[in-house]
Design a protein around this motif. Structure first.
Motif, PDB file in Angstrom:
ATOM      1  N   LEU A  70      -6.152   0.204   1.756  1.00 34.02           N
ATOM      2  CA  LEU A  70      -7.355  -0.404   1.202  1.00 34.02           C
ATOM      3  C   LEU A  70      -7.669  -1.779   1.779  1.00 34.02           C
ATOM      4  O   LEU A  70      -8.844  -2.106   1.998  1.00 34.02           O
ATOM      5  CB  LEU A  70      -7.219  -0.495  -0.319  1.00 34.02           C
ATOM      6  N   LEU A  71      -6.666  -2.612   2.016  1.00 36.23           N
ATOM      7  CA  LEU A  71      -6.953  -3.968   2.485  1.00 36.23           C
ATOM      8  C   LEU A  71      -7.641  -3.970   3.853  1.00 36.23           C
ATOM      9  O   LEU A  71      -8.661  -4.673   4.032  1.00 36.23           O
ATOM     10  CB  LEU A  71      -5.670  -4.802   2.521  1.00 36.23           C
ATOM     11  N   PRO A  72      -7.154  -3.238   4.857  1.00 39.66           N
ATOM     12  CA  PRO A  72      -7.903  -3.207   6.125  1.00 39.66           C
ATOM     13  C   PRO A  72      -9.304  -2.617   5.966  1.00 39.66           C
ATOM     14  O   PRO A  72     -10.259  -3.070   6.615  1.00 39.66           O
ATOM     15  CB  PRO A  72      -7.021  -2.343   7.034  1.00 39.66           C
ATOM     16  N   PHE A  73      -9.422  -1.600   5.100  1.00 37.02           N
ATOM     17  CA  PHE A  73     -10.753  -1.018   4.871  1.00 37.02           C
ATOM     18  C   PHE A  73     -11.688  -2.036   4.241  1.00 37.02           C
ATOM     19  O   PHE A  73     -12.860  -2.156   4.635  1.00 37.02           O
ATOM     20  CB  PHE A  73     -10.634   0.214   3.969  1.00 37.02           C
ATOM     21  N   ALA A  74     -11.189  -2.788   3.251  1.00 37.30           N
ATOM     22  CA  ALA A  74     -12.021  -3.803   2.597  1.00 37.30           C
ATOM     23  C   ALA A  74     -12.443  -4.880   3.587  1.00 37.30           C
ATOM     24  O   ALA A  74     -13.606  -5.335   3.586  1.00 37.30           O
ATOM     25  CB  ALA A  74     -11.263  -4.420   1.423  1.00 37.30           C
ATOM     26  N   ALA A 176     -10.190  -3.632  11.231  1.00 42.21           N
ATOM     27  CA  ALA A 176      -9.417  -2.661  10.455  1.00 42.21           C
ATOM     28  C   ALA A 176      -8.132  -2.275  11.188  1.00 42.21           C
ATOM     29  O   ALA A 176      -7.050  -2.240  10.596  1.00 42.21           O
ATOM     30  CB  ALA A 176     -10.257  -1.424  10.166  1.00 42.21           C
ATOM     31  N   LEU A 177      -8.246  -1.997  12.489  1.00 43.48           N
ATOM     32  CA  LEU A 177      -7.053  -1.626  13.270  1.00 43.48           C
ATOM     33  C   LEU A 177      -6.036  -2.762  13.282  1.00 43.48           C
ATOM     34  O   LEU A 177      -4.826  -2.539  13.149  1.00 43.48           O
ATOM     35  CB  LEU A 177      -7.459  -1.258  14.693  1.00 43.48           C
ATOM     36  N   ALA A 178      -6.529  -3.988  13.454  1.00 35.83           N
ATOM     37  CA  ALA A 178      -5.622  -5.136  13.450  1.00 35.83           C
ATOM     38  C   ALA A 178      -4.944  -5.279  12.085  1.00 35.83           C
ATOM     39  O   ALA A 178      -3.754  -5.589  11.999  1.00 35.83           O
ATOM     40  CB  ALA A 178      -6.393  -6.409  13.797  1.00 35.83           C
ATOM     41  N   GLY A 179      -5.702  -5.045  11.019  1.00 29.26           N
ATOM     42  CA  GLY A 179      -5.117  -5.127   9.681  1.00 29.26           C
ATOM     43  C   GLY A 179      -4.027  -4.097   9.469  1.00 29.26           C
ATOM     44  O   GLY A 179      -2.949  -4.404   8.939  1.00 29.26           O
ATOM     45  N   TYR A 180      -4.280  -2.853   9.893  1.00 34.97           N
ATOM     46  CA  TYR A 180      -3.249  -1.815   9.756  1.00 34.97           C
ATOM     47  C   TYR A 180      -2.009  -2.177  10.563  1.00 34.97           C
ATOM     48  O   TYR A 180      -0.874  -1.973  10.114  1.00 34.97           O
ATOM     49  CB  TYR A 180      -3.795  -0.462  10.223  1.00 34.97           C
ATOM     50  N   ALA A 181      -2.215  -2.715  11.773  1.00 33.48           N
ATOM     51  CA  ALA A 181      -1.079  -3.076  12.617  1.00 33.48           C
ATOM     52  C   ALA A 181      -0.259  -4.200  11.994  1.00 33.48           C
ATOM     53  O   ALA A 181       0.973  -4.130  11.928  1.00 33.48           O
ATOM     54  CB  ALA A 181      -1.573  -3.473  14.007  1.00 33.48           C
ATOM     55  N   VAL A 182      -0.927  -5.239  11.510  1.00 30.49           N
ATOM     56  CA  VAL A 182      -0.211  -6.381  10.936  1.00 30.49           C
ATOM     57  C   VAL A 182       0.541  -5.970   9.674  1.00 30.49           C
ATOM     58  O   VAL A 182       1.724  -6.302   9.495  1.00 30.49           O
ATOM     59  CB  VAL A 182      -1.194  -7.528  10.642  1.00 30.49           C
ATOM     60  N   LEU A 183      -0.129  -5.235   8.787  1.00 30.04           N
ATOM     61  CA  LEU A 183       0.534  -4.814   7.553  1.00 30.04           C
ATOM     62  C   LEU A 183       1.689  -3.857   7.852  1.00 30.04           C
ATOM     63  O   LEU A 183       2.749  -3.938   7.230  1.00 30.04           O
ATOM     64  CB  LEU A 183      -0.471  -4.144   6.613  1.00 30.04           C
ATOM     65  N   GLY A 184       1.473  -2.964   8.809  1.00 30.74           N
ATOM     66  CA  GLY A 184       2.537  -2.023   9.159  1.00 30.74           C
ATOM     67  C   GLY A 184       3.756  -2.715   9.735  1.00 30.74           C
ATOM     68  O   GLY A 184       4.890  -2.385   9.380  1.00 30.74           O
ATOM     69  N   LEU A 185       3.539  -3.676  10.630  1.00 34.26           N
ATOM     70  CA  LEU A 185       4.665  -4.411  11.199  1.00 34.26           C
ATOM     71  C   LEU A 185       5.391  -5.221  10.132  1.00 34.26           C
ATOM     72  O   LEU A 185       6.620  -5.331  10.145  1.00 34.26           O
ATOM     73  CB  LEU A 185       4.177  -5.335  12.318  1.00 34.26           C
ATOM     74  N   SER A 186       4.635  -5.787   9.197  1.00 33.36           N
ATOM     75  CA  SER A 186       5.257  -6.559   8.120  1.00 33.36           C
ATOM     76  C   SER A 186       6.115  -5.669   7.245  1.00 33.36           C
ATOM     77  O   SER A 186       7.220  -6.047   6.843  1.00 33.36           O
ATOM     78  CB  SER A 186       4.173  -7.249   7.288  1.00 33.36           C
ATOM     79  N   VAL A 187       5.625  -4.466   6.943  1.00 32.42           N
ATOM     80  CA  VAL A 187       6.393  -3.532   6.113  1.00 32.42           C
ATOM     81  C   VAL A 187       7.644  -3.068   6.850  1.00 32.42           C
ATOM     82  O   VAL A 187       8.713  -2.896   6.248  1.00 32.42           O
ATOM     83  CB  VAL A 187       5.511  -2.324   5.721  1.00 32.42           C
ATOM     84  N   ALA A 188       7.515  -2.853   8.175  1.00 28.28           N
ATOM     85  CA  ALA A 188       8.654  -2.361   8.948  1.00 28.28           C
ATOM     86  C   ALA A 188       9.731  -3.415   9.137  1.00 28.28           C
ATOM     87  O   ALA A 188      10.888  -3.090   9.428  1.00 28.28           O
ATOM     88  CB  ALA A 188       8.176  -1.873  10.320  1.00 28.28           C
TER      89      ALA A 188
END
Length: 446
Positions: A70-74, A176-188
């Motif tokens: 949701l955050l990258p989409f928002a 949106a792509l940058a948001g998914y990448a940043v959040l994904g790397l943070s989670v990993a």
């Protein structure tokens, strides 16, 4: 003109003025974005319902995990809306209105943020209602929801600032792509302290935040978004330094304290027990109402063990290794395997796993044939594996060695079942005295 005259006439001759927020909120992009949130998150939650429906903590954690989507989409939705006037080439017209830059910005940004928040709130309410009939204990957890809602609004508003500053049509999808990448790397990242400033960081089922964590996260996300808005649209742009300073302080607290802002849910270590059986049966308090189902599933075991000595005092279901005199209950979690929507999926399999816990020889590697025969006979007597008949048929069609092994197992099962009640209790008492021991000499012959 006829419609205008009717409105003027209905208002007593005075022109009807509509607030600009009304037009933005009632039609156009914002309602569509809110509907897209409900449809997308609803579809994802429906596809994964087995792993959260029926557990309040699981529902909370699953809803929180939706922020990764949701955050990258928002942010992308805000960015797309922020570039609307540029795409329409109405920037000069929009800047000619009486209202100041901040008021014009908020007139566009607030409705979208509210619609996105409403979409998430509707999804959260739907998930909670779906969990309610199947919950078997505990209570709803709302500790993460207010900050999650605030994070969605902050992402939308921040994205709109980007859309107004960056004059490029692909900015929204790239954001949106940058948001998914940043959040994904943070989670990993398992060891980076900076992951604690990620508002979408996954939360374990056994964790709850301490009092300062939601407040610090709220200041962090709201401070950054407010600073971005003021830096872009305020008449005195230096005022952006105030929320920015607050955000930096809150982010420093989150990073420096780290895991200290989370603690184990006290309910995880509480047990609800049925003391009428031997061993007693205890389940985690989060699933206290499930106790009758578990007791019924293990009734064949506890009934046959009546009068047998050297048994654990109870089956327990808590974090960490079992204490002295206890044995681990087969795992009820994660949801979706043994437990789905408040029901045990396979009581027979569950009982067989409980017998394996009782004998406790999972780390012994290759067992002596004498021990294997005894274990198989006890398993067959107390709670045979649902797959026992299948493997017996395979061995019956196998080579001579496998057929001989099957004949030995069947003979051992028959000897245990044909014993007198007193003799069987004595043998089982000696057998459970060697529970967890890999030394074949301590296991009674059968």
């Amino acid at each position: 003109m006829t419609l205008v005259r009717e409105r003027v006439k209905a208002s007593g001759g005075r022109p009807v003025l509509r607030h600009p927020l009304r037009a933005e909120a009632m039609r156009g992009f914002a309602p569509a974005a809110g509907g897209a949130v409900v449809l997308t998150l609803g579809a994802v939650l429906a596809a994964t319902a087995d792993r959260w429906q029926g557990g309040w903590v699981e529902t909370r954690s699953e809803l929180h995990a939706m922020l990764l989507l949701l955050l990258p989409f928002a942010a992308a939705a805000g960015c797309w809306l922020g570039g609307r006037e540029r795409r329409r080439r109405t920037e000069e017209l929009w800047e000619s209105v009486v209202r100041g830059p901040l008021a014009r910005f908020l007139a566009s940004a607030v409705p979208l943020a509210l619609w996105l928040v409403a979409g998430y709130a509707v999804t959260a309410a739907g998930a909670s209602l779906a969990t309610w009939p199947y919950a078997r204990g505990d209570r709803p957890y709302l500790d993460l929801l207010p900050v999650d809602v605030l994070a969605v609004a902050a992402a939308s508003v921040s994205g709109q600032v980007v859309g107004r500053v960056v004059a490029w049509r692909p900015a929204a999808p790239l954001l949106a792509l940058a948001g998914y990448a940043v959040l994904g790397l943070s989670v990993a990242s398992d060891d980076g302290a900076d992951r604690f400033v990620n508002p979408a960081l996954p939360v374990g089922h056994g964790e709850i935040p301490v009092g300062r964590q939601p407040a610090a996260m709220a200041v962090w996300v709201a401070g950054l978004a407010t600073a971005a808005v003021l830096a872009y649209a305020a008449r005195r742009r230096w005022t952006a330094l105030l929320p920015l300073a607050a955000a930096v302080a809150a982010g420093g607290l989150l990073v420096q304290t780290g895991d200290g802002l989370w603690r184990t849910n006290p309910v995880e270590n509480r047990q609800v027990c049925d003391t009428s059986t031997t061993p007693q049966v205890c389940v985690n308090a989060r699933y206290g109402a499930l106790l009758p189902q578990v007791t019924a599933a293990l009734s064949g075991i506890t009934g046959r063990l009546e009068g047998v000595r050297n048994l654990p005092v109870r089956f327990e279901d808590r974090l960490g290794a079992p204490r002295a005199g206890e044995v681990q209950l087969p795992m009820l979690t994660p949801l979706g395997s043994s437990l789905v929507r408040g029901r045990l999926t396979d009581p027979g399999q569950y009982a067989w796993e409980a017998v394996a816990m009782l004998r406790g020889r999972g780390d012994c590697g290759t067992l002596d044939p004498r021990v294997s025969l005894a274990d198989d006979a006890v398993e067959h007597y107390l709670a045979p594996s649902p797959a026992e008949e299948y493997f017996d048929r395979l061995d019956a069609r196998g080579d001579e060695e496998r057929r001989a092994g099957l004949a030995e197992r069947r003979a051992a099962r028959e000897r245990l079942a044909s014993m007198g009640a007193d003799a069987r209790r004595e043998w089982l008492s000696a057998y459970f005295a060697a529970a967890g021991d890999c030394d074949a000499r301590k296991v009674p012959a059968l």
